[in-house]
Design a protein around this motif. Structure first.
Motif, PDB file in Angstrom:
ATOM      1  N   THR A 699       3.569   8.893  11.769  1.00  0.00           N
ATOM      2  CA  THR A 699       4.396   7.323  12.075  1.00  0.00           C
ATOM      3  C   THR A 699       3.420   6.425  11.195  1.00  0.00           C
ATOM      4  O   THR A 699       2.923   5.502  10.774  1.00  0.00           O
ATOM      5  CB  THR A 699       3.776   7.444  13.201  1.00  0.00           C
ATOM      6  N   TYR A 700       1.658   7.754  11.844  1.00  0.00           N
ATOM      7  CA  TYR A 700       0.461   6.200  11.540  1.00  0.00           C
ATOM      8  C   TYR A 700       0.420   6.660  10.042  1.00  0.00           C
ATOM      9  O   TYR A 700       0.486   5.209   9.023  1.00  0.00           O
ATOM     10  CB  TYR A 700      -1.380   6.308  12.194  1.00  0.00           C
ATOM     11  N   GLY A 701       0.366   7.436   9.257  1.00  0.00           N
ATOM     12  CA  GLY A 701       0.229   7.469   7.831  1.00  0.00           C
ATOM     13  C   GLY A 701       1.637   6.630   6.975  1.00  0.00           C
ATOM     14  O   GLY A 701       0.905   5.655   6.182  1.00  0.00           O
ATOM     15  N   VAL A 702       2.770   6.820   7.558  1.00  0.00           N
ATOM     16  CA  VAL A 702       3.885   5.838   6.885  1.00  0.00           C
ATOM     17  C   VAL A 702       3.096   4.433   6.833  1.00  0.00           C
ATOM     18  O   VAL A 702       3.555   3.597   5.846  1.00  0.00           O
ATOM     19  CB  VAL A 702       5.260   6.236   7.442  1.00  0.00           C
ATOM     20  N   LEU A 703       2.954   3.974   8.505  1.00  0.00           N
ATOM     21  CA  LEU A 703       3.064   3.021   8.406  1.00  0.00           C
ATOM     22  C   LEU A 703       2.152   1.795   7.366  1.00  0.00           C
ATOM     23  O   LEU A 703       1.980   1.128   7.371  1.00  0.00           O
ATOM     24  CB  LEU A 703       2.992   2.166   9.546  1.00  0.00           C
ATOM     25  N   SER A 704       0.619   3.468   7.810  1.00  0.00           N
ATOM     26  CA  SER A 704      -0.245   2.630   7.498  1.00  0.00           C
ATOM     27  C   SER A 704      -0.193   2.178   5.443  1.00  0.00           C
ATOM     28  O   SER A 704      -0.834   1.205   5.080  1.00  0.00           O
ATOM     29  CB  SER A 704      -1.519   3.337   7.114  1.00  0.00           C
ATOM     30  N   TYR A 705       0.125   3.174   4.825  1.00  0.00           N
ATOM     31  CA  TYR A 705       0.912   3.026   3.680  1.00  0.00           C
ATOM     32  C   TYR A 705       1.521   1.933   3.171  1.00  0.00           C
ATOM     33  O   TYR A 705       1.425   1.421   2.216  1.00  0.00           O
ATOM     34  CB  TYR A 705       1.351   4.267   3.066  1.00  0.00           C
ATOM     35  N   ALA A 706       2.630   1.234   4.154  1.00  0.00           N
ATOM     36  CA  ALA A 706       3.573   0.234   4.018  1.00  0.00           C
ATOM     37  C   ALA A 706       2.619  -0.105   3.913  1.00  0.00           C
ATOM     38  O   ALA A 706       3.504  -1.852   3.008  1.00  0.00           O
ATOM     39  CB  ALA A 706       4.667   0.291   4.716  1.00  0.00           C
ATOM     40  N   VAL A 707       1.252  -0.926   4.921  1.00  0.00           N
ATOM     41  CA  VAL A 707       0.653  -2.012   4.908  1.00  0.00           C
ATOM     42  C   VAL A 707      -0.287  -2.047   3.337  1.00  0.00           C
ATOM     43  O   VAL A 707       0.180  -3.377   2.868  1.00  0.00           O
ATOM     44  CB  VAL A 707       0.050  -2.240   6.010  1.00  0.00           C
ATOM     45  N   ALA A 708      -0.386  -0.996   2.942  1.00  0.00           N
ATOM     46  CA  ALA A 708      -1.724  -1.361   2.245  1.00  0.00           C
ATOM     47  C   ALA A 708      -0.390  -1.574   0.805  1.00  0.00           C
ATOM     48  O   ALA A 708      -1.389  -2.408  -0.255  1.00  0.00           O
ATOM     49  CB  ALA A 708      -2.610   0.534   1.501  1.00  0.00           C
ATOM     50  N   GLN A 709       0.830  -0.675   0.214  1.00  0.00           N
ATOM     51  CA  GLN A 709       0.965  -1.385  -0.125  1.00  0.00           C
ATOM     52  C   GLN A 709       2.048  -2.364  -0.149  1.00  0.00           C
ATOM     53  O   GLN A 709       2.263  -2.849  -1.584  1.00  0.00           O
ATOM     54  CB  GLN A 709       3.049   0.072   0.071  1.00  0.00           C
ATOM     55  N   ARG A 710       1.759  -3.241   0.496  1.00  0.00           N
ATOM     56  CA  ARG A 710       2.854  -4.282   0.485  1.00  0.00           C
ATOM     57  C   ARG A 710       1.554  -5.328   0.906  1.00  0.00           C
ATOM     58  O   ARG A 710       2.330  -6.758   0.949  1.00  0.00           O
ATOM     59  CB  ARG A 710       3.724  -4.364   1.276  1.00  0.00           C
ATOM     60  N   GLN A 711       0.505  -5.069   0.135  1.00  0.00           N
ATOM     61  CA  GLN A 711      -0.738  -6.520   0.679  1.00  0.00           C
ATOM     62  C   GLN A 711      -0.454  -7.874   0.053  1.00  0.00           C
ATOM     63  O   GLN A 711      -0.575  -8.630   0.116  1.00  0.00           O
ATOM     64  CB  GLN A 711      -2.171  -6.294   0.023  1.00  0.00           C
TER      65      GLN A 711
END
Length: 806
Positions: A699-711
């Motif tokens: 869960t952490y990995g997917v949401l962290s990547y979503a944040v990085a992807q949508r900066q």
């Protein structure tokens, strides 16, 4: 080779990802290997005998009398031998513990008494010498010959090649060694070191003894082409024929009597099969969670390399080359993880041994061997191929123009890829929920079992077992021994009995009140029946309800008296009045052999803590005092184990030909009786903890990547006036939606798992609201933490830095 070297460079460039992925594969695959080693050794591996699938066991059952497995009698053996066409060979055996060695140096040793055709039935050829003959089996006390195991021959007789014809002393009698078994011989879970001919006196073969199986067991080998159905049909027909003129036939029919033919291997491990399959399902769920977690990590990594893949494809790389590269990199990752998993699996097997797996049926055969390692590595490769499929699909489905136009990792991925990732997170949460709920049910079941009162006080009680040889009368020996034990400092009480609770032996016999006639539609009931002397009830802390206890003096009186437990008394005299009533033991209805009830004691859990109420037990004075196994029970004010050496010396002093063994405190016996429940609960808890951690990481990995992807998107929105709380709430709500979807699926899975687990649970319903609520609470707390960190990071994005980076 170029793709392999490239894959190695890529994994070295991302050490954090590589270590996480390898650890996930190693833990999940290693746990599966450890449990599979147990499954393989106990359930899958054939017994070490030629054509072992042709071996069957036959036992008498009386379900309406509460006796599920009463073994087979000597009469059954002699009547059925050569009379069942489906069997090429038929034999019987019985486990004992007897005294072996010279006076003053004897040891209590596990032995097995067998019929002459026992080894032929198994298909075993002796390494040296011969098997028993019919003449040797017909000798009344069989005090003539013995066959040794290879281990006993090597350890006690120094591998003497001229051992045949030598004598060893068993139960004070010399026995001539006629054979030595091969090194790899072991019969089921028996620890027997010596084999003797089974006692088969003529009076034990009469029709009146047909239903007195007790601890005698029957095995047979099916003829080529014969089936178990044919054997069962022939046994049924044979039983009907021999019981045609038997006056007891009607009573046995009312008890539901039937002789069942079952596969030897399957019947031996039947009690533990549901638990082992449950554990294998649990670790398979763990492997699924690990695989899903790994897929998500690889999808995130593939998203960051989308432009690289697009450039390679635009320069001419074929779809097959892209798939091959993904496949090689993923399989390399899982293969190396599988190598590490072999070490985890070997350590896991050691952990299982500590938890008591070696004391399960056939548990002594559990080992980490080459075949298991090969299976683990093949499984790792298959796992890599399965995981590579969604990664390859993602790389091939990425739009080339869109990927090439993206200047950084912050480009937006397709909705399909997002849904795939989110779907994996939902599956991960659901699987973790099922594992956690299952572990909670097992823990609750164990707690309820441990809360069951055994009917006695187990603290400060030491028990030990010894055999009185045929040459001696047990009663004077026990009188001297118990008197000597009582004189030791710190001893509160001491007594003896033919079987202590939770010893592993739980045979039942007929104990019937005089004149009792079962109500219509019911049958006579089997009850526990033991011989006791000394202060046994006081030593074990069994409460007295009415009357008095039995004492040593009762074993020497002409008057025959007994004590029954409250379940027995309640069954036959529900309104009270058991004292003074008279009962028969067995089917002999001679009034001279009646026992008068002089006391009623509390009910004791004899076979296991979870056995149902109402089994009933009768305690008789010592009568059959030759050649019997006896348990000594001592209550001390010190730690029970500290008294063990003193007890050994006192037994030897009471008679130099005796030796006591199987020394355990009653608390230890209770703990050992719960191994099949405690170990699965502990392992399920460990698996659930790992699953919870993997779900949190995913869960952490997917949401962290979503944040990085949508900066870039976050930066624009904040530049246009969006509040930081709105940004954080958006990502937190995404995590909560994933959690809600996973929890709903997890609830359905937990209900299905609860139904599947009913056979191994005790007093726990399929749906236990408390455990489900607790599971949901734990999952929510862990998922919330995994969601909060990325959400908080999203609120910290600086709009100017995000926009300048683009």
């Amino acid at each position: 080779m170029k793709d392999l070297k490239f894959a190695l460079r890529q994994l070295r460039k991302s050490p954090g990802f590589t270590v996480t992925a390898l650890a996930t594969v190693a833990i999940c695959l290693g746990a599966n290997l450890a449990i599979f080693a147990v499954i393989n050794s106990i359930l899958l591996r054939p017994l070490p005998f030629p054509q072992s699938d042709r071996l069957v066991t036959i036992f008498n059952t009386y379900p309406k009398a509460g006796v599920e497995n009463d073994g087979s009698s000597l009469t059954n053996y002699y009547e059925r031998r050569d009379n069942i066409p489906a069997f090429s060979s038929l034999s019987i055996f019985r486990d004992f513990s007897e005294v072996v060695g010279e006076t003053g140096a004897a040891e209590q040793t596990e032995i097995m008494r067998v019929s002459p055709d026992f080894f032929a039935t198994l298909g075993v050829n002796l390494a040296m010498g011969r098997s028993f003959t019919e003449e040797e089996a017909a000798v009344a006390e069989n005090n003539g010959v013995v066959i040794l195991t290879d281990a006993y021959w090597r350890q006690r007789l120094n591998s003497d090649r001229n051992v045949l014809g030598r004598d060893i002393r068993v139960n004070t009698m010399p026995r001539k060694i006629v054979g030595v078994l091969p090194p790899d011989f072991r019969f089921l879970s028996s620890e027997a070191r010596l084999f003797l001919p089974i006692r088969s006196r003529l009076e034990e073969r009469t029709p009146q003894q047909r239903h007195s199986g007790g601890g005698t067991h029957m095995i047979a080998r099916l003829k080529p082409g014969a089936t178990m159905a044919e054997a069962q049909s022939q046994i049924d027909a044979h039983n009907a024929a021999v019981d045609e003129d038997n006056p007891e036939a009607k009573m046995m029919t009312e008890a539901g009597f039937r002789s069942l033919v079952r596969p030897l291997h399957a019947e031996h491990v039947r009690s533990i099969r549901p638990t082992l399959l449950l554990m294998q399902a649990g670790v398979f769920f763990l492997l699924l969670i690990g695989a899903v977690n790994l897929v998500n990590l690889l999808l995130i990594r593939a998203s960051g390399r989308a432009k690289e893949m697009a450039i390679r494809r635009s320069m001419g790389a074929s779809r097959a080359h892209v798939v091959r590269q993904v496949m090689i990199e993923t399989v390399l990752l899982t293969f190396v993880g599988g190598l590490l998993g072999l070490a985890v699996g070997a350590w896991g097997i050691r952990l299982l041994e500590i938890l008591g797996a070696d004391r399960l049926p056939l548990g002594a055969h559990i080992a980490f061997d080459g075949w298991l390692a090969f299976t683990g590595l093949v499984g790792a490769v298959v796992l890599g191929i399965v995981i590579a499929v969604p990664i390859a699909w993602f790389n091939l489905s990425t739009h080339l123009a869109h990927a090439l136009q993206s200047e950084s990792r912050t480009g937006t991925i397709s909705r399909a890829a997002q849904r795939l990732r989110h779907g994996f997170i939902v599956a991960q949460i659901a699987l973790a929920f099922v594992l956690l709920a299952g572990a909670a049910l097992l823990g609750l079941s164990l707690k309820k079992v441990m809360a069951v009162s055994p009917g006695f006080r187990a603290d400060h009680v030491l028990t030990g077992e010894f055999t009185v040889p045929f040459a001696y009368d047990a009663r004077p020996i026990l009188d001297r021994l118990l008197e000597a034990i009582g004189q030791q400092p710190g001893v509160g009480a001491a007594g003896a009995i033919t079987n202590v609770p939770l010893s592993g032996e739980s045979g039942k016999s007929e104990v019937i009140p005089k004149g009792y006639v079962p109500p219509a539609g019911e049958s006579l009931h089997g009850h526990y029946s033991y011989q006791v002397t000394g202060d046994y009830f006081t030593a074990l802390g069994i409460p007295l309800r009415e009357g008095r206890f039995l004492t040593s003096a009762d074993s020497h009186r002409a008057d025959r008296v007994c004590v029954v437990d409250e379940d027995f008394a309640r069954r036959y005299w529900p309104n009270g009045g058991a004292l003074g009533q008279r009962v028969f033991q067995g089917s002999d209805s001679d009034d001279a052999k009646l026992f008068t009830i002089v006391g009623v004691v509390g009910a004791v859990k004899q076979a296991e803590l979870t056995e149902p109420q109402g089994q009933g037990a009768a305690y008789l004075p010592f009568m059959d005092s030759d050649g019997i196994n006896i348990f000594v029970v001592t209550r001390t004010r010190q730690r029970p184990e500290a008294f063990a050496e003193t007890l050994r010396k006192l037994v030897r002093a009471a008679n130099p030909d005796l030796a006591i063994d199987n020394l355990r405190s009653m608390e230890t016996r209770i703990a050992e009786s719960l191994i099949a429940r405690r170990s699965p609960a502990m392992l399920a808890g460990i698996f659930a903890g790992v699953a919870l951690l993997l779900a949190a990481i995913g869960t952490y990995g997917v949401l962290s990547y979503a944040v990085a992807q949508r900066q870039r998107e976050i930066g624009i929105r904040m530049a246009l006036g969006a509040q930081r709380s709105q940004i954080g709430t958006q990502f937190l709500s995404l995590g909560m939606r994933l959690l809600a979807a996973g929890t709903i699926l997890g609830l359905i899975g937990a209900w299905l798992a609860g139904r599947a687990m009913q056979s191994v649970l005790f007093d726990v319903p399929t749906l236990h609201l408390g455990t489900l609520f607790g599971t949901a609470l734990v999952m929510s707390a862990v998922s919330l933490v995994a969601c909060l960190i990325p959400a908080r990071r999203a609120t910290k994005v600086d709009p100017m830095i995000a926009l300048r980076a683009e």
